[in-house]
Design a protein around this motif. Structure first.
Motif, short mmCIF file in Angstrom:
data_model
loop_
_atom_site.label_atom_id
_atom_site.label_comp_id
_atom_site.label_asym_id
_atom_site.label_seq_id
_atom_site.Cartn_x
_atom_site.Cartn_y
_atom_site.Cartn_z
N VAL A 54 0.77 -0.73 -0.32
CA VAL A 54 0.17 -0.35 -0.14
C VAL A 54 1.02 0.89 0.32
CG1 VAL A 54 -1.53 0.82 1.38
CG2 VAL A 54 -1.83 -1.41 1.23
N GLY A 55 2.24 1.16 0.05
CA GLY A 55 3.00 2.41 1.00
C GLY A 55 3.61 3.05 -0.88
N LYS A 56 3.83 2.10 -1.01
CA LYS A 56 4.40 1.89 -2.92
C LYS A 56 3.98 3.12 -3.49
CE LYS A 56 8.44 -0.23 -2.23
NZ LYS A 56 9.64 0.68 -3.50
N ARG A 57 2.48 3.42 -3.55
CA ARG A 57 1.41 3.42 -4.35
C ARG A 57 1.89 5.47 -3.69
NH1 ARG A 57 -3.99 0.02 -3.46
NH2 ARG A 57 -5.41 2.12 -4.29
N VAL A 58 1.91 5.71 -2.93
CA VAL A 58 1.94 7.85 -2.84
C VAL A 58 3.72 7.08 -1.72
CG1 VAL A 58 1.26 8.97 -1.41
CG2 VAL A 58 -0.76 7.41 -2.39
N PRO A 59 4.70 7.23 -2.63
CA PRO A 59 5.92 7.30 -2.17
C PRO A 59 6.51 8.90 -1.22
CG PRO A 59 6.04 7.03 -4.67
CD PRO A 59 4.75 7.20 -4.30
N GLY A 60 6.79 8.87 -0.01
CA GLY A 60 6.73 9.49 0.92
C GLY A 60 6.02 10.25 1.47
N GLY A 61 4.73 8.84 1.88
CA GLY A 61 3.92 9.17 2.47
C GLY A 61 3.59 8.98 3.71
N ASN A 62 5.00 7.79 4.41
CA ASN A 62 4.90 7.47 5.88
C ASN A 62 3.76 6.44 6.32
OD1 ASN A 62 7.34 9.02 5.40
ND2 ASN A 62 6.29 11.29 6.20
N LEU A 63 3.64 5.67 5.45
CA LEU A 63 2.66 4.81 5.57
C LEU A 63 3.52 3.55 6.65
CD1 LEU A 63 -0.09 3.33 5.98
CD2 LEU A 63 0.64 1.75 3.91
N SER A 64 2.09 3.88 8.41
CA SER A 64 3.18 2.74 8.57
C SER A 64 1.76 2.20 9.23
CB SER A 64 4.34 2.66 10.01
OG SER A 64 3.71 4.59 10.83
N CYS A 65 3.01 1.10 10.13
CA CYS A 65 1.53 0.40 11.59
C CYS A 65 2.53 -0.46 12.40
CB CYS A 65 0.68 -1.10 10.11
SG CYS A 65 -0.79 -2.18 11.29
N VAL A 66 1.87 -0.25 13.54
CA VAL A 66 1.95 -0.81 14.96
C VAL A 66 0.69 -1.89 14.89
CG1 VAL A 66 2.93 -0.89 17.33
CG2 VAL A 66 3.88 0.52 15.23
N CYS A 67 1.48 -3.31 15.01
CA CYS A 67 0.15 -3.95 15.83
C CYS A 67 0.60 -5.12 17.04
CB CYS A 67 0.92 -5.58 14.52
SG CYS A 67 -0.93 -6.83 15.51
N GLY A 68 -0.43 -4.98 18.17
CA GLY A 68 0.01 -5.59 19.50
C GLY A 68 -1.60 -6.35 19.29
N PHE A 69 -0.99 -7.13 20.70
CA PHE A 69 -2.03 -8.43 21.17
C PHE A 69 -2.15 -7.93 23.35
CE2 PHE A 69 0.80 -9.69 17.49
CZ PHE A 69 -0.67 -10.56 17.04
N GLY A 70 -3.68 -8.43 22.94
CA GLY A 70 -3.31 -7.86 24.29
C GLY A 70 -3.02 -9.56 25.26
N THR A 71 -3.25 -9.91 26.87
CA THR A 71 -2.70 -10.67 27.61
C THR A 71 -3.60 -11.71 27.14
OG1 THR A 71 -2.47 -10.99 29.70
CG2 THR A 71 -4.14 -10.55 29.55
N ASP A 72 -5.35 -11.89 27.14
CA ASP A 72 -5.56 -13.72 26.39
C ASP A 72 -5.66 -13.63 25.39
OD1 ASP A 72 -6.62 -13.41 29.40
OD2 ASP A 72 -8.21 -12.10 28.60
N ALA A 73 -5.18 -12.34 24.03
CA ALA A 73 -5.19 -12.92 23.26
C ALA A 73 -4.11 -13.80 22.84
CB ALA A 73 -5.30 -11.60 22.32
N TRP A 74 -2.61 -13.32 23.57
CA TRP A 74 -1.17 -13.69 22.94
C TRP A 74 -1.63 -15.54 24.21
CZ3 TRP A 74 3.15 -12.10 21.61
CH2 TRP A 74 4.13 -12.63 21.78
N ASP A 75 -1.86 -15.56 25.14
CA ASP A 75 -2.40 -17.24 25.53
C ASP A 75 -2.79 -17.92 24.65
OD1 ASP A 75 -0.70 -15.69 27.86
OD2 ASP A 75 -2.27 -15.73 28.83
N THR A 76 -4.10 -17.14 24.13
CA THR A 76 -4.60 -18.29 23.15
C THR A 76 -4.39 -18.97 21.82
OG1 THR A 76 -6.91 -16.88 24.41
CG2 THR A 76 -7.10 -18.08 21.74
#
Length: 315
Positions: free
Chosen positions: A50-72
């Protein structure tokens, strides 16, 4: 972090003009858990595509998990400081805990980039998750919060940002990771705007126009900046905030999405305790007379390599 072999996710990226915050819960069932695990290996590739479509758009994503989800999803080992969000305060002045298994923090200079990436990421997850909160944030003039003051002035930068946000040898199995707490605040803008600028400045602890911290001789100990400043062994302990205003004027909704990153949730939790309970108890943050927290969740953010490797985990 050119000298660090463990690449974190995009935790300390520059603040952008747009952001989407998504909190989702897991759908029970082994098939859905397998879908989420497989998706972990796709996140980085989708960001690149997705980011390649707009160079210089500074696209990023951070993904995190809650404690119950981590165990599951992944079983052991478990990040050392990952636990359920801790509530603080009571009555109308309370940092509430709300359920959240998965966090997506998507940032870019343009909302269309954020929107496209969110569409692709959620589309891949399908029925495996249910989105319980989605907020589209925007930069407000010169980094102002919804209440009109500059936000994030004391954020750590460069190496200091790494030191305060990225896990090191204190939890080697999860080095390169981070912790993040999110809260959605709604503001009583009618009541806030009835205050004089001077009264607002005493609540925040900074001047409104020039963003200069008030002198200690006149700054109340219950000001927002006083209660969110932490020291340990004579040195200030910082977190990295990437807060964004959001709202819907037609609905009378005006808010701030708080998102704070740290290498341990402890300093953020201490700040919340100071705000909602008070330091000492009763000397609470007067900004909370005009702002109400309606969500609250804690997540662990694995390093980039670990995020991709989680696709192969099977508890």
């Amino acid at each position: 972090m050119p000298n660090d072999p463990i690449e974190p996710q995009a935790v300390y990226q520059p603040i952008t003009r747009s952001a989407i915050f998504i909190v989702a819960t897991l759908t029970p069932g082994a098939e859905h858990a397998a879908t989420v695990r497989a998706w972990c290996a796709d996140v980085a590739a989708l960001v690149r595509s997705v980011g390649k479509r707009v160079p210089g758009g500074n696209l990023s994503c951070v993904c995190g998990f809650g404690t119950d989800a981590w165990d599951t999803l992944f079983g052991g080992p478990h990040p050392a400081s990952l636990h359920a969000f801790r509530e603080f305060g009571a009555g109308d002045r309370r940092a509430v805990a709300t359920r959240g298994d998965l966090l997506l923090h998507i940032r870019a200079e343009h909302m269309d980039l954020c929107f496209e990436l969110a569409t692709q990421l959620i589309g891949r997850l399908g029925a495996a998750v249910t989105v319980v909160d989605e907020v589209h944030g925007f930069r407000y003039f010169d980094m102002r919060s919804m209440v009109g003051f500059v936000d994030g002035t004391e954020n750590p930068v460069d190496r200091e940002a790494v030191d305060f946000t990225i896990i090191g040898d204190e939890d080697l199995s999860f080095a390169g990771g981070s912790y993040v707490i999110v809260q959605k605040y709604l503001h009583d803008m009618t009541g806030w705007n009835e205050l004089s600028v001077e009264a607002q400045e005493r609540i925040i602890g900074r001047t409104k126009l020039s963003d200069i911290e008030l002198d200690e001789s006149i700054k109340p100990t219950c000001s927002h900046s006083s209660l969110t400043t932490l020291e340990e062994d004579g040195k200030e302990v910082k977190i990295l905030r990437d807060n964004m205003p959001f709202g819907s004027p037609g609905k009378g909704e005006f808010g701030t999405y708080f998102i704070g990153y740290a290498r341990s949730p402890a300093p953020i939790e201490q700040m919340l305790e100071n705000m909602f309970v008070g330091r000492p108890p009763g000397n609470y943050d007067r900004l909370l007379d005009y702002s109400k927290a309606v969500t609250g969740s804690l997540f662990f953010v694995p390093s980039q390599a670990l995020l991709e490797a989680l696709a192969e985990r099977n508890p």
